[in-house]
Design an enzyme around this catalytic site. Sequence first.
Site, short mmCIF file in Angstrom:
data_model
loop_
_atom_site.label_atom_id
_atom_site.label_comp_id
_atom_site.label_asym_id
_atom_site.label_seq_id
_atom_site.Cartn_x
_atom_site.Cartn_y
_atom_site.Cartn_z
N ASP A 1 6.02 3.62 1.56
CA ASP A 1 5.09 2.35 1.97
C ASP A 1 4.49 2.81 2.94
O ASP A 1 4.87 2.87 4.22
CB ASP A 1 6.18 1.33 2.24
N HIS A 2 3.15 2.85 2.95
CA HIS A 2 2.19 3.24 4.20
C HIS A 2 2.10 2.55 5.34
O HIS A 2 1.67 2.88 6.38
CB HIS A 2 0.93 3.87 3.63
N ARG A 3 2.66 1.16 5.23
CA ARG A 3 2.78 0.48 6.34
C ARG A 3 3.75 0.87 7.50
O ARG A 3 3.58 0.66 8.71
CB ARG A 3 3.16 -1.07 5.83
N ILE A 4 4.89 1.64 7.03
CA ILE A 4 5.66 1.96 7.89
C ILE A 4 6.04 3.65 7.84
O ILE A 4 6.54 4.20 8.87
CB ILE A 4 7.11 1.35 7.61
N PRO B 1 0.99 -1.43 0.09
CA PRO B 1 0.05 0.08 -0.05
C PRO B 1 0.88 1.29 -0.11
O PRO B 1 1.69 1.34 0.96
CB PRO B 1 -0.86 0.01 1.33
#
Lengths: 570, 482
Positions: free
Chosen positions: B454-457, B284
């Site tokens: 990376d929107h996870r991090i 994502p």
Amino acid sequence: MQSAMALSFSQTSFTRPNHVLGSTGSVFSTPTSLRFCGLRREAFGYSTSNQLALRCERIRIPSRKSFQVSASASSNGNGAPPKSFDYDLIIIGAGVGGHGAALHAVEKGLKTAIIEGDVVGGTCVNRGCVPSKALLAVSGRMRELQNEHHMKSFGLQVSAAGYDRQGVADHANNLATKIRNNLTNSMKALGVDILTGFGSVLGPQKVKYGKDNIITAKDIIIATGSVPFVPKGIEVDGKTVITSDHALKLESVPDWIAIVGSGYIGLEFSDVYTALGSEVTFIEALDQLMPGFDPEISKLAQRVLINPRKIDYHTGVFASKITPAKDGKPVLIELIDAKTKEPKDTLEVDAALIATGRAPFTNGLGLENVNVVTQRGFIPVDERMRVIDGNGTLVPNLYCIGDANGKLMLAHAASAQGISVVEQVSGRDHVLNHLSIPAACFTHPEISMVGLTEPQAKEKGEKEGFKVSVVKTSFKANTKALAENEGEGIAKMIYRPDNGEILGVHIFGLHAADLIHEASNAIALGTRIQDIKLAVHAHPTLSEVLDELFKAAKVESHATTRTVSEKVVV
Amino acid sequence: MAVSSSSFLSTTSLTNSKSNISFASSVSPSLRSVVFRSTIPATSHRRSMTVRSKIREIFMPALSSTMTEGKIVSWIKTEGEKLAKGESVVVVESDKADMDVETFYDGYLAAIVVGEGETAPVGAAIGLLAETEAEIEEAKTKAASKSSSSVVEAVVPSPPPVTSSPAPAIAQPAPVTAVADGPRKTVATPYAKKLAKQHKVDIGSVAGTGPFGRITASDVETAAGIAPSKSSVAPPPPPPTPVAAKAATTTTNLPPLLPDSSIVPFTAMQSAVSKNMIESLSVPTFRVGYPVNTDALDALYEKVKPKGVTMTALLAKAAGMALAQHPVVNASCKDGKSFSYNANINIAVAVAINGGLITPVLQDADKLDLYLLSQKWKELVGKARSKQLQPHEYNSGTFTLSNLGMFGVDRFDAILPPGQGAIMAVGASKPTVVADKDGFFSVKNTMLVNVTADHRIVYGADLAAFLQTFAKIIENPDSLTL
């Protein structure tokens, strides 16, 4: 018809080294400086009745050339029989060799009879080159249609290709019938007497055929050909263990077939079977597949014809025992080491094709009546195809051509030998140059060759003190081949750089079998590279592959200063 | 060929000349060199080994002056097979012709790194040659580490591949009877054996379902875990680079091709790119843009340009320095459960080369000075052009820089390469009318940068802060030259 005959595939196989050595040995001993051999120019050319009529007329016109036949002065052709003999020439065996000889004999004005105990056409037409070409025509198309990548690169889309086995088999059978009829008709039309029955030699100039018909002739040619050679220990049942005779009928397409022998016959059948969906295992007695070919060619051929296909192989082994499938068991093949004779392996397959070469068909010929002793079945002959008897002396008026003498077991070689004999008996001395006889293997792509291989040429050069050069070209450099998406292949020419003599040409690639003739004709006519390289080839054609070879060769001597004086009005 | 530690002349089977492949072998011997690079056994194998122990890499040879990559037509030898000096080992197709490549050392073909039908750039290792049989295993491990660590082979570490599985040579006096009732030996069809070799399946472990219990091609395919293919062309084994091209081509009902369109199979590089792109879809991402005033940077560039400093080096250095302050943007999330802060700041810079795309990596971009970075960059580009980049020189990036400014592109967004936290897309620097906080208009050179992360991090605020830092560095570039 013409092409069918000219493309006749070899019924010889090099899997049995003794056969090969026999034939190449004699090839070696043949002087290379011989002239004419292009006598086949009109041997075959009558597929329509028009042509037949024309041809007969032409033949009946008394020859303007005056020639002499010492014993039987037959100056008016077929008309008057000689005083003391029934015929000028009797040929035993109506295969391609006998047929070629008969046609040429008629042209030379000899009264000719041909004896056939089986069907006209012999092995080539009925159980060899001809029907196999029909099967290979099918396999070539199947292969192409199945090759998705190949089709895509053309932009073609083909849905799954399939075949009807009986349809394929019928095609082969129909072709053989057609060619056989053509052959028979051509001889009948020319006035050759076709005598039916098994022929044998009764004594000098005397032949028996059928039950007890005895006829005499001034000269006799034995042209009885050969049969598939089956090594001992192998039980042929005609269903699961078969020879080329059975395979050509294509009564089944086994899932897995072992082919014993990787010479011409084995290779061609591997092409057919793998295209029709079989998996193939080669069993070869020598240490490498495709012995007998130029090493470089066989290496490339293996890379293209064997490795990518569903084929594996065992080399250096004999099939010591082959048992046909029965009682719910598959075909069992026992392999022994070719050198140590120790058991090596056992194979279980669905079928086995014996393609270990061909054995001469000379039994019951009455050779003992003229004191001739066969060698491994072959009838010994000199370079003029004159039969040699047990004491090493020539048997007068008796000749042997084709597979029966084992010199070069190819249909067209037999025919050329027959023509050579007819030349001699009609008063013109003639020795056939076997080195100019091309050979071809009709795989996809094809392999063809004429003359010496590179190692043979180098050995000869060393012995006779001349330099040997090699020139090569790739089909990848040929426009037409690339247009066909068939860039795989090479052609190589082995030659003498000092005088431009062509020693050998080997081709592996699209239509190689057709391409070889420019080279074989050049060898036959003694044309040198420096001259032929000036000849023009249409562009773009595959023939430019050879053009490329000629032009790339480095020859020290210059073109002979011969100007073509005939002017053509444009 | 640049990296040859030893190259050899030999007679050849086919030579190339420009458009015309014929030649007289008596005059034109051709260069058919195989390059071997010896590698001393890795330190981890520092057991007491024979001193002479060597594993050589077999490199893709340059078969013609114009050849940049070669396709493996076929391996003549199989893994584990003994090689004698002068024997042909592999057939390579160059842009001109097929050629046999010979070995110049005795030894064993320990591992095939680039399989049949695959392509490798000139100079890339295509196989490993072990000097002794004992070293085959070691070479294999080496080969395995060379190829992707993520691609798990479905096969257990196997003994030297069983090729034809000849029945154990038991001296049987009468094999005739022995065969009938003895233990059944493995019977496999030729194609089954070929497939087993290709997929490294131990044929002895495959259950045969064919007639008479023989192993058929489909048995091997089942054992290898692949759907029986209709075509006879087997899917290629994974190539050596980590970007393995086991393209799982989903055979959907594609619409028929338009007339006159042509089908071009992917090169190794293209399939690697394709695979990476598909993989990137599982991450994502989001994008944040930022205008950066470059007047000061442009002025600096004019000053340092004569010293060999490139704009790429300036941008990489600036990014590196900004990342040092925002380590989360330099982090990477590989499994979706945790993420790692990378110890080094390695800036990968996307470069278009010969129709391909490669990302040479400037390692420790934050630490190296501008001049060293520029020098390093030139070196990498040179290597990339000649396809001699070593894997660590193109796959160790932690952050990617993509600059299309030189084409006049004012802004674009980049796709985040798998395994990295962020990628920066740099547009052209253009004179732009800007209003300052007092409402005065002026014309300044402005460049739009757009970072995909990376929107996870990495969250929006992280990225914004990073961009702010980056902009500050660019706008006050003196720190770049320190």
